[in-house]
Design an enzyme around this catalytic site. Structure first.
Site: not given
Ligand code: GLN
Length: 479
Positions: A79, A154, A178
């Site tokens: 990532k 994400s 995410s």
């Molecule tokens: N969807 C969650 C957010 O927008 C989690 C994102 C993540 O785990 N980086 O914060």
């Protein structure tokens, strides 16, 4: 060699060891698949086929010289938020276009010393803020099961690459879901380790009290194998704990018979897509039929989790992202007139809409006069959410829930409705707030053929229980 689109980490390691194929052959097959498939999928921000093949050549040479490093010659996608020395690390943001990592994150250094090859940087929501990868400032990533749909986020690029057959395994990060949610949307396996299990050093911080790095893989066994390489104490991250890292693969063949599986009432709710709930219920029934003991219980403070998460995560994000000011880090505006103008325009130009929204929200909840009302109370509620889990794990070994309230939605469907997007995190953020571990794995699909994932949650540093349960479920579900 097996079809590159299906090969697992475990079989890649075995094949390389046995000399069935070389690291170079593997790298070439992978690079060809990426060149063929990724123009449509858009999982990668960067893939340097030549560099991957050169690294593979070195790995083959090391093997001939007698090296038996556990991941020798295995290509892994990473990532775009995790530093790999010499590779771009831009967090899918305009802030960091052109930035090349100057050092390895601890997880990267560990994998490197285990012989792994870094193959490609995967797309993500900008600075890991989002649930669909649509917040990437650079490109759209598509769900391999339906190109009109999002891969989740994400870590959407990592999940799409693994599920789409163009990465054998990948690293993601999980702050509030995410890794688990994109794994569920794409039909692969994703683990969020317990907070403190894996080092955050060299991983661009979003919300430091929540962030964890973890694997996205094709099988539960692959995740167990990769997590063992990632986990452990790191003196560069004071939040990692000095707890021995077991060989998680040993837990995989455990039986589900006698395992106490908790079903938290608050995760089987009307607001979720009925088809998803139905598939997860069917999965529960299969576990019961195999002799698992199903325990219905309650996590009463679940309803506060989204609010608490979006206060704490944005508060931490506003502090962490302050460094991108055009002076110390990040994009710098052209011809600023004053110092204020330099900061203001650099940040305005560099950050995307969602990141700005969160910085503003986070700054607000921390501001004097509001701190006690929002941040302070959210911290207290976080403790209650954690206590809920502690009590639940007195009654069961693991919890079983849907990973997300819906299957993958259409690109654009939720992008302009942040609240709706936030609500989609309802099943993943409580575990993040509690610091416990979780895994998402496929349990079936919708009538339209979209993957549905279950989430198994275990107590803090209870990854072995997680792998025992998930290993057995993978065999039972036969997806
Ligand atoms: N969807 C969650 C957010 O927008 C989690 C994102 C993540 O785990 N980086 O914060």
């Amino acid at each position: 060699m097996e079809d590159i689109g299906k090969i697992t980490l475990t079989s890649a390691i075995k094949g390389l060891r046995a000399g069935d194929f070389s690291a170079v052959e593997l790298a070439v097959a992978l690079s060809e698949a990426v060149a063929r498939e990724d123009t449509r999928l858009g999982a990668y921000l960067h893939f340097d086929a030549e560099a991957v093949q050169n690294a593979a050549e070195r790995a083959d040479k090391e093997r001939r010289a007698g090296s038996d490093a556990p991941l020798l010659g295995v290509p892994l996608a990473v990532k775009d938020i995790i530093n790999v020395k010499g590779e771009p690390c831009g967090c899918a943001s305009k802030q960091l276009v052109g930035y090349t990592a100057l050092f390895d994150a601890t997880v990267t250094a560990r994998l490197r010393s285990s012989g792994a090859i870094f193959a490609g940087r995967t797309n993500m929501d900008e600075f890991a803020m989002g649930s669909s990868t649509e917040n990437s400032a650079l490109k759209i990533t598509r769900n391999p099961h339906d190109h009109e749909r999002v891969p989740g986020g994400s870590s959407g690029g990592s999940a799409a690459a693994v599920a789409g057959g163009i990465a054998i395994a990948a690293l993601g990060t999980d702050t509030g879901g995410s890794i688990r949610q994109p794994a569920s949307f794409c039909g692969c396996v994703g683990v969020k380790p317990s907070y403190g299990r894996v080092s955050r050093y060299g991983v661009t911080a979003y919300a430091s009290s929540l962030d964890q790095v973890g694997p996205l893989t094709r099988t539960v066994g692959d995740a167990a194998l990769l997590l063992r390489e990632l986990a452990g104490l790191d003196r560069r991250d004071g939040t990692t704990l000095d707890v021995a890292v077991p060989d998680y693969t040993r837990a995989l063949n455990g039986e589900i018979k006698g395992l106490r599986i908790g079903l938290p009432r608050e995760y089987y709710i009307k607001g979720a897509d009925p088809e998803v709930t139905e598939r997860v219920r069917a999965a529960v029934d299969r576990c019961a039929a195999e002799g698992a003991e199903i325990v219905e219980l309650s996590l009463p403070h679940t309803e506060y989790a989204i609010a608490v998460y979006y206060i704490l995560a944005t508060a931490e994000a506003s502090a962490n992202l302050a460094r991108f000011d055009g002076v110390r880090y990040g994009h710098r505006t052209a011809n600023p007139e004053t110092v204020f103008d330099l900061y203001a325009r650099s940040r305005a130009e560099g950050f995307g809409t969602e990141v700005k929204r969160r910085i503003i929200l986070g700054t607000y909840v921390l501001s004097s006069g509001y701190y006690d009302a929002y941040y302070g109370r959210a911290q207290k509620a976080r403790t209650l959410i954690r206590d809920d889990f502690t009590q639940a794990f007195e009654k069961c070994d693991v919890l079983l829930t849907p990973a997300a309230p819906t299957a993958a939605y259409r690109i654009g469907e939720t992008a302009h409705d942040p609240l709706r997007m936030y609500l989609g995190d309802v099943f993943t953020v409580p575990a993040s707030l509690a610091g416990i571990c979780g895994i998402a794995l496929p349990c079936g699909s919708t009538a339209e053929g979209l993957p549905v994932g279950v989430q198994v949650l275990g107590p803090a540093f209870g990854e072995e229980a997680l792998f025992r349960a998930a290993g057995a479920m993978e065999r039972i579900f036969e997806v």
